[in-house]
Design a protein around this motif. Structure first.
Motif, PDB file in Angstrom:
ATOM      1  N   TYR A 115       0.685  -1.173   0.059  1.00  0.00           N
ATOM      2  CA  TYR A 115       0.017   0.161   0.069  1.00  0.00           C
ATOM      3  C   TYR A 115       0.996   1.325  -0.009  1.00  0.00           C
ATOM      4  O   TYR A 115       0.745   2.205  -0.976  1.00  0.00           O
ATOM      5  CB  TYR A 115      -0.752  -0.183   1.177  1.00  0.00           C
ATOM      6  N   GLU A 116       1.834   1.322   0.882  1.00  0.00           N
ATOM      7  CA  GLU A 116       2.509   2.485   0.882  1.00  0.00           C
ATOM      8  C   GLU A 116       3.474   2.525  -0.309  1.00  0.00           C
ATOM      9  O   GLU A 116       4.156   3.799  -0.406  1.00  0.00           O
ATOM     10  CB  GLU A 116       3.450   2.569   2.233  1.00  0.00           C
ATOM     11  N   GLU A 117       3.776   1.507  -1.003  1.00  0.00           N
ATOM     12  CA  GLU A 117       4.645   1.775  -2.157  1.00  0.00           C
ATOM     13  C   GLU A 117       3.696   2.156  -3.472  1.00  0.00           C
ATOM     14  O   GLU A 117       4.252   2.809  -4.256  1.00  0.00           O
ATOM     15  CB  GLU A 117       5.386   0.351  -2.744  1.00  0.00           C
ATOM     16  N   LEU A 118       2.535   1.727  -3.495  1.00  0.00           N
ATOM     17  CA  LEU A 118       1.505   1.985  -4.265  1.00  0.00           C
ATOM     18  C   LEU A 118       0.810   3.302  -4.365  1.00  0.00           C
ATOM     19  O   LEU A 118       0.349   3.976  -5.400  1.00  0.00           O
ATOM     20  CB  LEU A 118       0.501   0.941  -4.637  1.00  0.00           C
ATOM     21  N   LEU A 119       0.595   3.811  -3.225  1.00  0.00           N
ATOM     22  CA  LEU A 119      -0.054   5.226  -2.726  1.00  0.00           C
ATOM     23  C   LEU A 119       0.584   6.177  -3.719  1.00  0.00           C
ATOM     24  O   LEU A 119      -0.368   7.239  -4.235  1.00  0.00           O
ATOM     25  CB  LEU A 119      -0.093   5.496  -1.168  1.00  0.00           C
ATOM     26  N   PRO A 120       1.858   6.428  -3.660  1.00  0.00           N
ATOM     27  CA  PRO A 120       2.481   7.629  -4.373  1.00  0.00           C
ATOM     28  C   PRO A 120       1.830   7.449  -5.867  1.00  0.00           C
ATOM     29  O   PRO A 120       1.889   8.617  -6.449  1.00  0.00           O
ATOM     30  CB  PRO A 120       3.963   7.281  -4.386  1.00  0.00           C
ATOM     31  N   PRO A 134      -2.244  13.923   2.923  1.00  0.00           N
ATOM     32  CA  PRO A 134      -1.374  12.638   2.806  1.00  0.00           C
ATOM     33  C   PRO A 134      -2.119  11.587   1.879  1.00  0.00           C
ATOM     34  O   PRO A 134      -1.327  10.658   1.460  1.00  0.00           O
ATOM     35  CB  PRO A 134      -1.157  12.290   4.181  1.00  0.00           C
ATOM     36  N   PHE A 135      -3.350  11.667   1.929  1.00  0.00           N
ATOM     37  CA  PHE A 135      -4.244  10.616   1.116  1.00  0.00           C
ATOM     38  C   PHE A 135      -4.760  11.099  -0.283  1.00  0.00           C
ATOM     39  O   PHE A 135      -5.092  10.206  -0.915  1.00  0.00           O
ATOM     40  CB  PHE A 135      -5.231   9.991   1.879  1.00  0.00           C
ATOM     41  N   ALA A 520      11.480   3.955  -8.752  1.00  0.00           N
ATOM     42  CA  ALA A 520      10.069   4.047  -8.016  1.00  0.00           C
ATOM     43  C   ALA A 520      10.065   5.246  -7.447  1.00  0.00           C
ATOM     44  O   ALA A 520      10.879   5.670  -6.629  1.00  0.00           O
ATOM     45  CB  ALA A 520       9.921   2.772  -7.170  1.00  0.00           C
ATOM     46  N   LEU A 521       8.800   5.669  -7.288  1.00  0.00           N
ATOM     47  CA  LEU A 521       8.254   6.882  -6.250  1.00  0.00           C
ATOM     48  C   LEU A 521       8.700   6.642  -4.905  1.00  0.00           C
ATOM     49  O   LEU A 521       8.609   5.383  -4.447  1.00  0.00           O
ATOM     50  CB  LEU A 521       6.957   7.214  -6.512  1.00  0.00           C
ATOM     51  N   PRO A 522       9.160   7.634  -4.244  1.00  0.00           N
ATOM     52  CA  PRO A 522       9.239   7.227  -2.773  1.00  0.00           C
ATOM     53  C   PRO A 522       8.031   6.709  -2.123  1.00  0.00           C
ATOM     54  O   PRO A 522       7.086   7.220  -2.134  1.00  0.00           O
ATOM     55  CB  PRO A 522       9.755   8.672  -2.385  1.00  0.00           C
ATOM     56  N   ARG A 523       8.218   5.902  -1.199  1.00  0.00           N
ATOM     57  CA  ARG A 523       7.266   5.368  -0.387  1.00  0.00           C
ATOM     58  C   ARG A 523       6.543   6.502   0.562  1.00  0.00           C
ATOM     59  O   ARG A 523       7.108   7.255   0.905  1.00  0.00           O
ATOM     60  CB  ARG A 523       7.895   4.201   0.379  1.00  0.00           C
ATOM     61  N   ALA A 524       5.164   6.345   0.379  1.00  0.00           N
ATOM     62  CA  ALA A 524       4.203   7.072   1.338  1.00  0.00           C
ATOM     63  C   ALA A 524       4.319   6.685   2.818  1.00  0.00           C
ATOM     64  O   ALA A 524       4.361   5.211   2.787  1.00  0.00           O
ATOM     65  CB  ALA A 524       3.008   7.446   0.696  1.00  0.00           C
TER      66      ALA A 524
END
Length: 529
Positions: A115-120, A134-135, A520-524
């Motif tokens: 989740y935190e890797e895909l959220l960005p 944040p969301f 990859a985008l930075p983890r959220a």
């Protein structure tokens, strides 16, 4: 054979994923991209006016699929509309912007896809009218807006759910999904915004992007273990689009596995039985099919507010002047997420409410004003399958969801019906639910379960037929074939807890970075409620 210009990347399918991929890949001026779509360009005005998208059902802009007889649904065939036009199923869906629960993505168990890797990637795509948080993201191509229809019966449904003891929420995509409220929608100024409108159209002027419409792809040409080209037909003309680097299938949970099998990637025995050459014995192609089985309750009422009156002259004038009112309705205006029993880590039922009587999967016009609402089983245990019916590329595939093959799914669906009936009895909703139209004969266990089987429909969220960890790896590369990826809802290994359009866009966003070798985008880092 025409169309043999060499491209770096050839994408099959111009839908929710393919339009994103074409736009993102062509941001790199050093590569050439060809997007191949079976249907026409998305110029039909019924696409942009939200209430009118069902007019595309059963037309040339709909693949017009059905399941094969479903044993768990009293042998019925279930209608499966899928967009056959630029924008894909995003041209005719309900525009609900829901991502699913954190635990869905963490449960995939695939590196890079938590989740935190895909959220960005959700945030990168999003332009939420409420602003950044944040969301939520702003400035992305995909508009996300609050509903502008706000039908009184859809609002009353939320009030009734709260009366029945459920919580209210104003954001299904925040730290906690649970509760009832109005859905946010992929709209801007009261008009539909899908991947074609948001991502593809702004990119069409790029010299390194070619879009080919009205081409029915028949196979991927695989030579010596590598995807070399995409072959198809435009009317009676055979066309081919060679790919120097990669072919990317984005034809959806039905189209992508079908194309893999037609190209010789699938269960070897079944392919040979149809006279197809086998390139790779991969029995998991087409398996693991998952969907949200949904059961609608229906109530007739006398109030002239349901969507059958949406095109009254006054409403048309309001839409033309202000882009507000019933013509902006997405159908399922309100809904909610609940747990069917205590102790669950996350909701396992999703309610949706439509201010209209929904009959026969939307194919039968309602006889009068009414309201429909009901629940989907969010994490079904039952698994279906897609298989070829013929070696002919234009033959529709055999689709069986096998609803309720696992008894626990029927238990959850029956609980959803009972919760819906309890909501229907609340004072906030009574003016709209005094005349039952589609409800169980009684609330006995036998009658509720019979009603579920008799009325279950697809919520049109198929996934899993080219799953990560089985057919493709965590970088979406087809195992055993070079230069071939799949990037659409078919790669989702476990169904998300909600509507699948937003996750499909996020998958395509991440896939573009994987294909181009971008970091990859930075983890959220966001906290759950």
């Amino acid at each position: 054979m025409t169309g043999e210009h060499m491209y770096d990347y050839v994408i099959v399918g111009g839908g929710s994923a393919g339009s994103v991929l074409a736009a993102r890949l062509s941001e790199d001026p050093g590569v050439t991209v060809c997007l191949v779509e079976a249907g026409p360009a998305d110029h039909d005005p019924n696409i942009r006016v939200p209430i009118d998208s069902p007019k595309l059902f059963r037309t040339h802009q709909d693949w017009d699929l059905d399941s094969h007889p479903e044993a768990g649904a009293e042998g019925r065939r279930v209608y499966l509309p899928r967009g056959r036009v630029l924008g894909g199923s995003g041209a005719l869906n309900g525009m609900v912007y829901v991502r699913g629960a954190r635990s869905d993505y963490d449960g995939w168990g695939q590196p890079g896809w938590s989740y935190e890797e895909l959220l960005p990637y959700f945030l990168r795509s999003e332009d939420n009218e409420r602003g950044a948080s944040p969301f939520h993201g702003v400035g992305g191509p995909m508009a996300v807006s609050d509903a502008r229809s706000r039908n009184p019966s859809a609002l009353a449904f939320v009030d009734a759910a709260v009366e029945a003891g459920h919580r209210a929420t104003d954001d299904f995509n925040g730290p906690d999904q649970e509760g009832f409220g109005l859905f946010q929608l992929t709209q801007r100024d009261g008009e539909r915004v899908n991947s074609s409108i948001a991502f593809l159209r702004p990119a069409l002027s790029r010299p390194n992007l070619t879009v080919e419409t009205n081409v029915h792809v028949t196979r991927v040409v695989i030579e010596h273990g590598r995807a070399r080209a995409v072959r198809g037909r435009r009317l009676e003309e055979e066309v081919e689009f060679p790919a120097a680097r990669e072919v990317v299938l984005a034809a959806g949970a039905f189209g992508s596995p079908q194309l893999l099998m037609l190209s010789g990637v699938g269960d070897a025995d079944e392919l040979r039985a149809l006279g197809l050459d086998v390139v790779l014995d991969q029995p998991e192609v087409g398996r693991n099919l998952q969907d949200h089985p949904h059961v609608w309750l229906g109530f007739a009422h006398p109030h002239p507010i349901s969507l059958i009156s949406a095109r009254d002259p006054r409403n048309v004038e309001e839409y033309q002047a202000h882009r507000t009112g019933p013509l902006t309705s997405n159908g399922p205006e309100s809904g909610g997420f609940v747990r069917s029993r205590p102790g669950l880590a996350a909701p396992d039922l999703q309610f949706q409410c439509l201010p209209v009587l929904l009959l026969d999967g939307g194919l039968t016009p309602p006889p009068g004003h009414g309201i429909s609402f009901g629940a989907s089983v969010l994490r079904p245990l039952s698994r279906g399958r897609l298989a070829l019916a013929s070696d002919q590329p234009t033959a529709k595939p055999r689709i069986v969801f096998d609803y309720f093959a696992e008894p626990a799914d029927l238990d959850t669906a029956a609980t959803g019906v009972r919760i819906g009936l309890e909501i229907s009895r609340q004072s906030a909703l009574k003016t709209y639910t005094q005349t039952p139209y589609a409800v169980p004969d009684s609330e006995s266990d036998a009658d509720v379960r019979a009603f579920v089987r008799r009325h279950v429909q697809s919520l049109h969220h198929p996934v899993g037929t080219c799953a990560m960890g089985a057919v493709v790896d965590a970088e979406l590369r087809v195992r055993g074939v070079e230069g071939l990826r799949v990037a659409d809802a078919s790669v989702i290994p476990l169904l998300v807890s909600g509507n699948t359009n937003a996750p499909t866009v996020a998958i395509a966003e991440k896939a573009a970075d994987l294909i181009l070798g971008r970091p990859a985008l930075p983890r959220a880092s966001v906290a759950a409620a």
